[in-house]
Design a protein around this motif. Structure first.
Motif, PDB file in Angstrom:
ATOM      1  N   GLU A 207      -0.104 -43.448  48.022  1.00  0.00           N
ATOM      2  CA  GLU A 207      -0.326 -42.666  49.243  1.00  0.00           C
ATOM      3  C   GLU A 207       0.309 -41.289  49.135  1.00  0.00           C
ATOM      4  O   GLU A 207       1.320 -41.099  48.465  1.00  0.00           O
ATOM      5  CB  GLU A 207       0.281 -43.415  50.431  1.00  0.00           C
ATOM      6  N   ARG A 208      -0.306 -40.297  49.796  1.00  0.00           N
ATOM      7  CA  ARG A 208       0.280 -38.972  49.923  1.00  0.00           C
ATOM      8  C   ARG A 208       0.611 -38.701  51.383  1.00  0.00           C
ATOM      9  O   ARG A 208      -0.160 -39.035  52.288  1.00  0.00           O
ATOM     10  CB  ARG A 208      -0.690 -37.895  49.406  1.00  0.00           C
ATOM     11  N   HIS A 209       1.770 -38.081  51.603  1.00  0.00           N
ATOM     12  CA  HIS A 209       2.221 -37.706  52.933  1.00  0.00           C
ATOM     13  C   HIS A 209       2.127 -36.195  53.065  1.00  0.00           C
ATOM     14  O   HIS A 209       2.328 -35.456  52.091  1.00  0.00           O
ATOM     15  CB  HIS A 209       3.663 -38.154  53.163  1.00  0.00           C
ATOM     16  N   ALA A 210       1.817 -35.711  54.259  1.00  0.00           N
ATOM     17  CA  ALA A 210       1.700 -34.272  54.496  1.00  0.00           C
ATOM     18  C   ALA A 210       2.456 -33.910  55.763  1.00  0.00           C
ATOM     19  O   ALA A 210       2.332 -34.591  56.798  1.00  0.00           O
ATOM     20  CB  ALA A 210       0.241 -33.858  54.619  1.00  0.00           C
ATOM     21  N   TRP A 211       3.257 -32.858  55.681  1.00  0.00           N
ATOM     22  CA  TRP A 211       3.958 -32.300  56.838  1.00  0.00           C
ATOM     23  C   TRP A 211       3.984 -30.795  56.665  1.00  0.00           C
ATOM     24  O   TRP A 211       4.514 -30.294  55.677  1.00  0.00           O
ATOM     25  CB  TRP A 211       5.387 -32.856  56.929  1.00  0.00           C
ATOM     26  N   TRP A 212       3.375 -30.069  57.598  1.00  0.00           N
ATOM     27  CA  TRP A 212       3.255 -28.612  57.524  1.00  0.00           C
ATOM     28  C   TRP A 212       2.603 -28.232  56.203  1.00  0.00           C
ATOM     29  O   TRP A 212       1.466 -28.633  55.944  1.00  0.00           O
ATOM     30  CB  TRP A 212       4.626 -27.962  57.722  1.00  0.00           C
ATOM     31  N   ILE A 245       7.591 -17.342  57.397  1.00  0.00           N
ATOM     32  CA  ILE A 245       7.266 -18.249  58.488  1.00  0.00           C
ATOM     33  C   ILE A 245       8.400 -19.267  58.601  1.00  0.00           C
ATOM     34  O   ILE A 245       8.677 -19.986  57.634  1.00  0.00           O
ATOM     35  CB  ILE A 245       5.930 -18.972  58.244  1.00  0.00           C
ATOM     36  N   PRO A 246       9.092 -19.343  59.736  1.00  0.00           N
ATOM     37  CA  PRO A 246      10.191 -20.298  59.860  1.00  0.00           C
ATOM     38  C   PRO A 246       9.693 -21.735  59.882  1.00  0.00           C
ATOM     39  O   PRO A 246       8.524 -22.002  60.190  1.00  0.00           O
ATOM     40  CB  PRO A 246      10.846 -19.911  61.189  1.00  0.00           C
ATOM     41  N   LEU A 247      10.584 -22.654  59.547  1.00  0.00           N
ATOM     42  CA  LEU A 247      10.235 -24.073  59.597  1.00  0.00           C
ATOM     43  C   LEU A 247       9.878 -24.446  61.035  1.00  0.00           C
ATOM     44  O   LEU A 247      10.633 -24.162  61.964  1.00  0.00           O
ATOM     45  CB  LEU A 247      11.419 -24.914  59.121  1.00  0.00           C
ATOM     46  N   PRO A 248       8.717 -25.064  61.242  1.00  0.00           N
ATOM     47  CA  PRO A 248       8.309 -25.406  62.611  1.00  0.00           C
ATOM     48  C   PRO A 248       9.227 -26.464  63.224  1.00  0.00           C
ATOM     49  O   PRO A 248       9.840 -27.266  62.531  1.00  0.00           O
ATOM     50  CB  PRO A 248       6.893 -25.964  62.432  1.00  0.00           C
ATOM     51  N   GLN A 249       9.286 -26.449  64.530  1.00  0.00           N
ATOM     52  CA  GLN A 249       9.988 -27.484  65.283  1.00  0.00           C
ATOM     53  C   GLN A 249       8.968 -28.488  65.797  1.00  0.00           C
ATOM     54  O   GLN A 249       7.847 -28.140  66.145  1.00  0.00           O
ATOM     55  CB  GLN A 249      10.751 -26.870  66.459  1.00  0.00           C
ATOM     56  N   GLY A 250       9.331 -29.747  65.840  1.00  0.00           N
ATOM     57  CA  GLY A 250       8.408 -30.757  66.341  1.00  0.00           C
ATOM     58  C   GLY A 250       7.309 -31.043  65.347  1.00  0.00           C
ATOM     59  O   GLY A 250       7.498 -31.007  64.133  1.00  0.00           O
TER      60      GLY A 250
END
Length: 258
Positions: A207-212, A245-250
């Motif tokens: 499996e691959r996971h994706a975040w931002w 681009i700053p790290l997103p919140q939430g």
């Protein structure tokens, strides 16, 4: 022609001056072959003096592919690369263990109001190769296959006996196909998974996971990348050091457009 197993409807995002249609990832399917992210942006005519400005941002464990139908984009990355992407040229950026890049409309395009129309795709890197060294290549002189009613530009991989010189990290096929009246194409059976745009290739067993902007087989690796970006441990982009681009919140959007 083999049976159609699934139909995906893109999610449309209206960003004011243009729209983005995202087909992957979707709730019904996260990947097709190694492709984990597929966006079509435009067609659009941006405001005079304006343009696209995607500030520096990081990636890990994936490769990005930019393919334009119209317009131009200046690419800069933390390897020191500068490349102006134009139609007919594929830009492949391999993030591997980590890279930072920016994408902006060229200055000469802004004067007349930039045109913007193209595809942005991400390919997950295969097991054992996720942490390879970052790299960049811009490839022209791509093979073209045509018969009068159908024309295909082979962007990555091999199609109908023609192979693109673009690097592939897993078995991959990616082509732009244009059909005239009465045109038809055969879909070869050698790809594990295929989608008509045309994209596809090797199906991953893990499996691959994706975040931002991060993709990985390891959630812990993504969390490490979050910490590294927040703490400024990624390299800077020469020639584009003033912004990021700053790290997103939430829960973040997968990618940030202007």
């Amino acid at each position: 022609m083999s049976q159609i197993d699934q139909v995906l409807t893109p999610t449309t995002h209206d960003l004011g001056q243009f729209q983005v249609r995202r087909v992957l990832p979707a709730k019904a399917r996260s990947m097709v072959g190694p492709f984990i992210f597929v966006d079509q942006f435009g067609p659009a005519q941006l405001d005079l003096g304006g343009g696209m400005d995607v500030r520096p941002h990081p990636h890990i464990n994936l490769a990005t592919v930019t393919w334009l139908f119209e317009g131009a984009i200046d690419h800069r990355d933390s390897l020191g690369t500068f490349s102006t992407i134009r139609p007919g040229q594929v830009n492949l950026m391999t993030a591997g263990r980590g890279i930072v890049h920016s994408e902006r409309s060229p200055a000469e395009e802004r004067t007349a109001g930039p045109k913007l129309y193209g595809m942005q795709t991400w390919l997950a890197l295969p097991d054992g190769r996720e942490e390879i060294d970052p790299a960049f290549e811009a490839v022209k002189n791509l093979p073209i296959v045509e018969d009068g009613r159908a024309k295909a530009i082979v962007i990555m991989g091999e199609l109908w006996g023609e192979r693109a010189p673009t690097t592939t990290h897993a078995h991959t096929i990616y082509a732009e196909i244009m059909l005239g009246a009465g045109g038809a194409i055969p879909l070869e059976e050698d790809a594990d998974e295929r989608a008509v745009m045309l994209v596809g290739g090797e199906a991953f067993t893990s499996e691959r996971h994706a975040w931002w902007n991060f993709v990985s087989s390891s959630r812990e690796r993504i969390n490490q990348a979050k910490s590294d970006w927040r703490a400024g441990r990624f390299p800077v982009v020469p020639g584009d050091e003033e912004e990021h681009i700053p790290l997103p919140q939430g829960t973040p959007k997968t990618v940030t457009y202007p």
